[in-house]
Enzyme design. Sequence first.
Site, PDB file in Angstrom:
ATOM      1  N   GLN A   1      -6.183  -1.427   5.610  1.00 43.09           N
ATOM      2  CA  GLN A   1      -6.763  -2.130   6.750  1.00 43.09           C
ATOM      3  C   GLN A   1      -8.141  -2.723   6.469  1.00 43.09           C
ATOM      4  O   GLN A   1      -8.703  -3.402   7.323  1.00 43.09           O
ATOM      5  CB  GLN A   1      -6.863  -1.181   7.955  1.00 43.09           C
ATOM      6  CG  GLN A   1      -5.524  -0.694   8.476  1.00 43.09           C
ATOM      7  CD  GLN A   1      -4.692  -1.796   9.096  1.00 43.09           C
ATOM      8  OE1 GLN A   1      -5.191  -2.872   9.422  1.00 43.09           O
ATOM      9  NE2 GLN A   1      -3.398  -1.543   9.264  1.00 43.09           N
TER      10      GLN A   1
ATOM     11  N   ALA B   1       0.808  -1.215   0.000  1.00 40.45           N
ATOM     12  CA  ALA B   1       0.000   0.000   0.000  1.00 40.45           C
ATOM     13  C   ALA B   1       0.843   1.268   0.000  1.00 40.45           C
ATOM     14  O   ALA B   1       0.430   2.288  -0.562  1.00 40.45           O
ATOM     15  CB  ALA B   1      -0.949  -0.002   1.193  1.00 40.45           C
ATOM     16  N   THR B   2       2.022   1.226   0.611  1.00 42.46           N
ATOM     17  CA  THR B   2       2.870   2.426   0.610  1.00 42.46           C
ATOM     18  C   THR B   2       3.231   2.824  -0.819  1.00 42.46           C
ATOM     19  O   THR B   2       3.115   3.990  -1.200  1.00 42.46           O
ATOM     20  CB  THR B   2       4.147   2.190   1.439  1.00 42.46           C
ATOM     21  OG1 THR B   2       3.794   2.085   2.822  1.00 42.46           O
ATOM     22  CG2 THR B   2       5.129   3.345   1.271  1.00 42.46           C
TER      23      THR B   2
ATOM     24  N   HIS C   1       0.052  -8.113   3.167  1.00 40.94           N
ATOM     25  CA  HIS C   1       0.393  -8.614   4.502  1.00 40.94           C
ATOM     26  C   HIS C   1      -0.595  -8.190   5.581  1.00 40.94           C
ATOM     27  O   HIS C   1      -0.436  -8.530   6.756  1.00 40.94           O
ATOM     28  CB  HIS C   1       1.825  -8.208   4.895  1.00 40.94           C
ATOM     29  CG  HIS C   1       1.986  -6.771   5.291  1.00 40.94           C
ATOM     30  ND1 HIS C   1       2.213  -6.390   6.592  1.00 40.94           N
ATOM     31  CD2 HIS C   1       1.981  -5.637   4.569  1.00 40.94           C
ATOM     32  CE1 HIS C   1       2.341  -5.077   6.648  1.00 40.94           C
ATOM     33  NE2 HIS C   1       2.205  -4.595   5.439  1.00 40.94           N
TER      34      HIS C   1
ATOM     35  N   SER D   1      -2.610  -3.817   0.651  1.00 34.06           N
ATOM     36  CA  SER D   1      -1.390  -4.540   1.030  1.00 34.06           C
ATOM     37  C   SER D   1      -1.717  -5.992   1.308  1.00 34.06           C
ATOM     38  O   SER D   1      -2.679  -6.288   2.036  1.00 34.06           O
ATOM     39  CB  SER D   1      -0.766  -3.930   2.298  1.00 34.06           C
ATOM     40  OG  SER D   1       0.237  -3.004   1.993  1.00 34.06           O
TER      41      SER D   1
ATOM     42  N   CYS E   1       4.848   1.547  11.479  1.00 35.76           N
ATOM     43  CA  CYS E   1       5.729   2.244  10.547  1.00 35.76           C
ATOM     44  C   CYS E   1       6.434   3.425  11.187  1.00 35.76           C
ATOM     45  O   CYS E   1       7.418   3.931  10.659  1.00 35.76           O
ATOM     46  CB  CYS E   1       4.925   2.720   9.337  1.00 35.76           C
ATOM     47  SG  CYS E   1       4.102   1.377   8.473  1.00 35.76           S
TER      48      CYS E   1
ATOM     49  N   ASN F   1      -5.485   2.814  10.691  1.00 34.63           N
ATOM     50  CA  ASN F   1      -4.628   1.747  11.189  1.00 34.63           C
ATOM     51  C   ASN F   1      -4.425   1.789  12.693  1.00 34.63           C
ATOM     52  O   ASN F   1      -4.148   0.762  13.322  1.00 34.63           O
ATOM     53  CB  ASN F   1      -3.266   1.777  10.483  1.00 34.63           C
ATOM     54  CG  ASN F   1      -2.588   3.130  10.573  1.00 34.63           C
ATOM     55  OD1 ASN F   1      -3.148   4.140  10.139  1.00 34.63           O
ATOM     56  ND2 ASN F   1      -1.393   3.169  11.124  1.00 34.63           N
TER      57      ASN F   1
ATOM     58  N   THR G   1      10.522  -6.916 -12.409  1.00 29.45           N
ATOM     59  CA  THR G   1      10.103  -8.306 -12.563  1.00 29.45           C
ATOM     60  C   THR G   1       9.014  -8.636 -11.555  1.00 29.45           C
ATOM     61  O   THR G   1       9.156  -8.375 -10.358  1.00 29.45           O
ATOM     62  CB  THR G   1      11.299  -9.247 -12.338  1.00 29.45           C
ATOM     63  OG1 THR G   1      12.314  -8.956 -13.299  1.00 29.45           O
ATOM     64  CG2 THR G   1      10.879 -10.704 -12.474  1.00 29.45           C
TER      65      THR G   1
END
Length: 375
Positions: free
Chosen positions: A180, A71-72, A202, A200, A325, A152, A242
């Site tokens: 989120q 997401a960043t 993760h 994201s 973060c 978040n 890639t």
Amino acid sequence: MTAYLDMNATSPVSKEVADLAYRLMVEEYGNAGSRTHEFGALAKKYVETARKQVAEVVAVDKSEVIFTSGATESNNIAILGLKEFAEQENKKHIITTRIEHKAVLEPIEHLENNGFEVSYLDVGERGLVDPTQLKALLRDDTVLVSIMHVNNETGCTQPISDICEELKFSDAYFHVDAAQSFGKLSEDLKNDRIDLVSASGHKVYAPKGIGALIMRKRGFIKPPLKPIQFGGGQERGLRPGTLPVPLIAGFGLACELATKNADKWQMHAASLKQSLMVELDKIGAQYNGENSSPFVLNFSVPDVNSESLMVSLKGIAAVSNGSACTSSSYTPSHVLTAMGLDEDRITSAVRISWGYMTESLPVNEIVEKIKQIQI
């Protein structure tokens, strides 16, 4: 065994996803850009399957999905990628909030330092924007509105549908940081007034290092984004490099599982949250923010320092007092500060977050530690 209750920071990878990613790392390891043999063709097939799985979360066509590292990066592309268009059209006004993730606030600050004007919506102690204030701030030269879906730190869930309604007659592009909520609380993200969605892997039981930017077309026209990196032309020329096929395939499968199980996961999460709040109510906990996600609770208890509580919970529960973060900076939460909370409430704030793998919360142990610190 310590209970992992920091899912808003990152989630474990589900076994099905890990098994798929592992197989594509050690057995079917082709490059999706290789066109001369079956290894490459198979890798490309996995990528396109995942693209469709991700697209289905928010009801878009797979051609509107661009894979990123998370997401960043998606936030940066969505915001900085509009710079050239904004300058050409002389539309250099942006609307956002002060409770956004730093991955939104800092790219916007970069644009502000380069001649853009930024208006910030108020959120107040509730942690929620007022869509009518957005309407008042909209201008003819507003190029972008960027508002996160689920915060978040607090879990506060913004009224995305109402925001979309206020934007109905505006040409401004609407970007939603959905790190989120993507795959967990996705229904509002299907609104076709949302132009750009960041996600994201993760945060939804997929590996770290993979995410997506949804670029929803208006009619047949995609948002006028330009790349912020160069070299290779992958992902329709917008995001070179890639493709990490194992991560992409894992992310796709995680999205499929999340979509299939969303209602069940939400009900389970809400039940866990209720069990925690029942006991926290008894010791005078204050809940930071309203309309919060069932997967998280941010609370403060008078005379309890969050750092002390986290230390005392070692061996019981892994919790947080803010964004992972920015946790190394030891500065007060910019989210809680923007909500206008007083210093004592901010320094005592704790975030507990969970997921579908969390069978139960060690509620009694957590409350007992809080009582010991209060004494």
